[in-house]
Design an enzyme around this catalytic site. Structure first.
Site, short mmCIF file in Angstrom:
data_model
loop_
_atom_site.label_atom_id
_atom_site.label_comp_id
_atom_site.label_asym_id
_atom_site.label_seq_id
_atom_site.Cartn_x
_atom_site.Cartn_y
_atom_site.Cartn_z
N ASN A 1 0.80 -1.23 0.00
CA ASN A 1 0.00 0.00 0.00
C ASN A 1 0.83 1.28 0.00
O ASN A 1 0.46 2.27 -0.62
CB ASN A 1 -0.98 0.00 1.17
CG ASN A 1 -0.32 -0.09 2.52
OD1 ASN A 1 0.72 -0.74 2.67
ND2 ASN A 1 -0.88 0.56 3.51
N GLU B 1 3.50 -5.33 12.24
CA GLU B 1 2.60 -4.19 12.11
C GLU B 1 1.49 -4.63 11.18
O GLU B 1 1.71 -4.83 9.98
CB GLU B 1 3.35 -2.97 11.57
CG GLU B 1 2.63 -1.65 11.82
CD GLU B 1 1.54 -1.37 10.81
OE1 GLU B 1 0.34 -1.57 11.17
OE2 GLU B 1 1.85 -0.97 9.69
N CYS C 1 -3.45 1.42 6.54
CA CYS C 1 -3.90 0.74 7.76
C CYS C 1 -4.39 1.72 8.82
O CYS C 1 -5.08 1.33 9.76
CB CYS C 1 -2.79 -0.15 8.32
SG CYS C 1 -1.27 0.75 8.71
N GLU D 1 7.67 0.20 16.16
CA GLU D 1 8.69 0.64 15.23
C GLU D 1 8.86 2.14 15.38
O GLU D 1 8.11 2.80 16.09
CB GLU D 1 8.28 0.28 13.79
CG GLU D 1 8.14 -1.21 13.56
CD GLU D 1 7.78 -1.57 12.13
OE1 GLU D 1 7.28 -0.69 11.40
OE2 GLU D 1 8.00 -2.73 11.75
#
Length: 487
Positions: free
Chosen positions: A156, A254, A288, A466
């Site tokens: 994405n 993630e 997301c 992260e």
């Protein structure tokens, strides 16, 4: 082999471009018009083995290089990305179907920022020491490179998230085996050339193309790869965890999100409305962090609903290369059909379609994968439309009456990635920020990032964090050293 001389997207191993060992190939389809963009290497465990050998041979030299050397090279890579924004943006637009304006202005520059940030961050990454008073001892902690690590990124935000993983891994002194999505492979491939130009030693970064089922699986299973950083869907993340956990590798996941976008009556109305359009439909909703569940306080619900539908109707669906396009194509035919399938849920959920809800046709590009931006008014939070990550230009809309009801609905979902809250009430922001189960809360904004902050989710949205120091900690192994001394 120079990438520019190859019509195919091939592997970058040990500083050179090479064809897959078994000569397997995948077709790369342009989602904007259904035409072929060429072939992609379909790599196997044999290609991963070549990459691991190259990385292992380079590890000692890279791991023992000075922070200044690493910083200088990473900063140069960032500079080169900036110098090649246009060609990278065109490749990303063609691969993913996203508007080129977004790739050019936001995502490629952020990829450069990732390298610049970690080039500086590694020089500030400090060890800890503790004096054991009364025991005549001092403890200090070394943070050493893990060795060869694996980075698997999604389709994405191709180069942005690819570099989000690679930059801290390299900064910390690791050699990397990286796999971009087979749906959006070309900007990752182009990065190899830029790394060579920046003077990154051969074998330090190896970019292997292919599917998750073959290439990705080989990365997960290889015994010499010490850690896995993965971004993608929750179902795939579950598989990654099952494979990696028994091998005791370090793991960062993630994953997906079903994020609440919460609008209170005391908000800055125009700002909340305008940003909600962005948080709903940016990148065709394929982020997301999109606010896909919109909850609006009852007293302004009808007005907000009317205005949101009107503004959504002003968005321009078109070919991604056209400058006026705000809604481009979905990334692939399979994903296009998956998103469309959710429109079959509207009647069974007793929901109401407010706008969109069907494929869009762009003149001259009838084979492209376009979907109208869609708003669905739902009656309850437990319907599939509010529980599952659709990952497209689709949002739901619901009213709420009070904070207690809102918090229950916001948390009543398997995901916990982000939330956005629109209010001028400072006390309310603190109450809700503590109670909503997610890793990132934005107040009166959306997708504003400071690279120093930790990023990640709760529940089925992932494991670990992260960004900033968190990324450098993940990609290093802490070792405590205790020294006793005499008075």
């Amino acid at each position: 082999m120079n990438r520019s001389n190859s019509p195919a997207t091939i592997n970058f191993i040990n500083g050179t471009y090479c064809h897959p060992v078994e000569d397997g190939w995948i077709e790369n389809i342009n989602p904007a018009d259904g035409t072929s963009l060429g072939r992609i290497a379909d790599s196997t465990e044999k290609d991963i083995e070549q990459a691991v050998i190259a990385a292992s041979n380079a590890q000692t030299q890279w791991g023992e290089s000075t922070l200044e050397q690493r910083s200088r090279i990473l900063s140069k890579i960032g500079d080169l990305i900036e110098e090649n924004i246009e060609s990278l943006a065109i490749a990303e637009c063609e691969d993913s179907g996203k508007p080129i304006s977004r790739a050019r202005a936001i995502e490629i520059p952020r990829a450069a920022s990732n390298f610049h940030f970690f080039a500086n961050a590694i020089t500030q990454f400090s060890s800890e020491s503790h004096e054991s008073v009364g025991q005549n001892a001092i403890n200090f902690t070394l943070r050493q490179p893990l060795g060869v690590v694996g980075c698997i990124s999604p389709w994405n935000l191709p180069l942005y998230l690819f570099t989000w993983k690679i930059a801290p891994a390299l900064a910390a002194g690791n050699c990397v085996i990286a796999k971009p999505s087979e749906l959006t492979p070309r900007t990752a491939s182009m990065l190899g050339e830029l790394c060579n130009q920046a003077g990154l030693p051969a074998g330090v970064l190896n970019i292997v193309q292919g599917t998750g089922a073959r290439t990705g699986q080989a990365i997960l299973e290889h015994e010499k790869i010490k850690a896995i950083s993965f971004t993608g869907g929750t179902a795939t993340g579950e598989h990654v965890a099952r494979v990696v956990a028994p091998k005791f590798k370090k793991l960062s996941l993630e994953l997906g999100g079903k994020n609440p976008n919460i609008v209170f009556a005391d908000c800055n109305y125009e700002r909340a409305l305008e940003t909600t359009i962005q948080s709903s439909f940016a990148n065709q909703g394929q982020i997301c962090l999109c606010g896909s569940r919109i909850f609006v306080e009852s007293s302004i619900y009808e007005k907000f609903k009317t205005d949101l539908v009107e503004r959504t109707g002003q968005l321009t669906i078109g070919h991604p290369a056209e400058k006026e396009t705000t809604i481009g194509a979905m990334v692939s035919g399979d994903h296009y059909r998956k998103v469309l399938s959710y429109f079959d849920e509207i009647d069974s959920a007793n929901a109401s379609l407010l706008c969109g809800g069907k494929p869009a046709t762009v003149a001259g590009y009838e084979q492209g994968f376009y979907i109208e931006p869609t708003i669905i008014e739902v009656q309850h939070n437990r319907c599939r439309l509010n529980q599952e990550e659709i990952f497209g230009p689709v949002v739901t809309l619901m009213p709420f009456n009070n904070e207690e009801e809102l918090i229950e609905m916001a948390n009543d979902v398997r995901y916990g990635l982000s939330a956005t809250i629109w209010t001028r009430d400072l006390d309310r922001t603190m109450r809700l920020s503590k109670k909503i189960e997610c890793g990132v809360v934005w107040i009166n904004t959306w997708l504003m990032r400071d690279l120093r902050t930790p990023f990640g989710g709760m529940k089925d949205s992932g494991v670990g964090r992260e960004g900033g120091q968190e990324a450098l900690r993940f990609f290093t192994e802490p070792k405590n050293i205790c020294i006793a001394f005499e008075n």
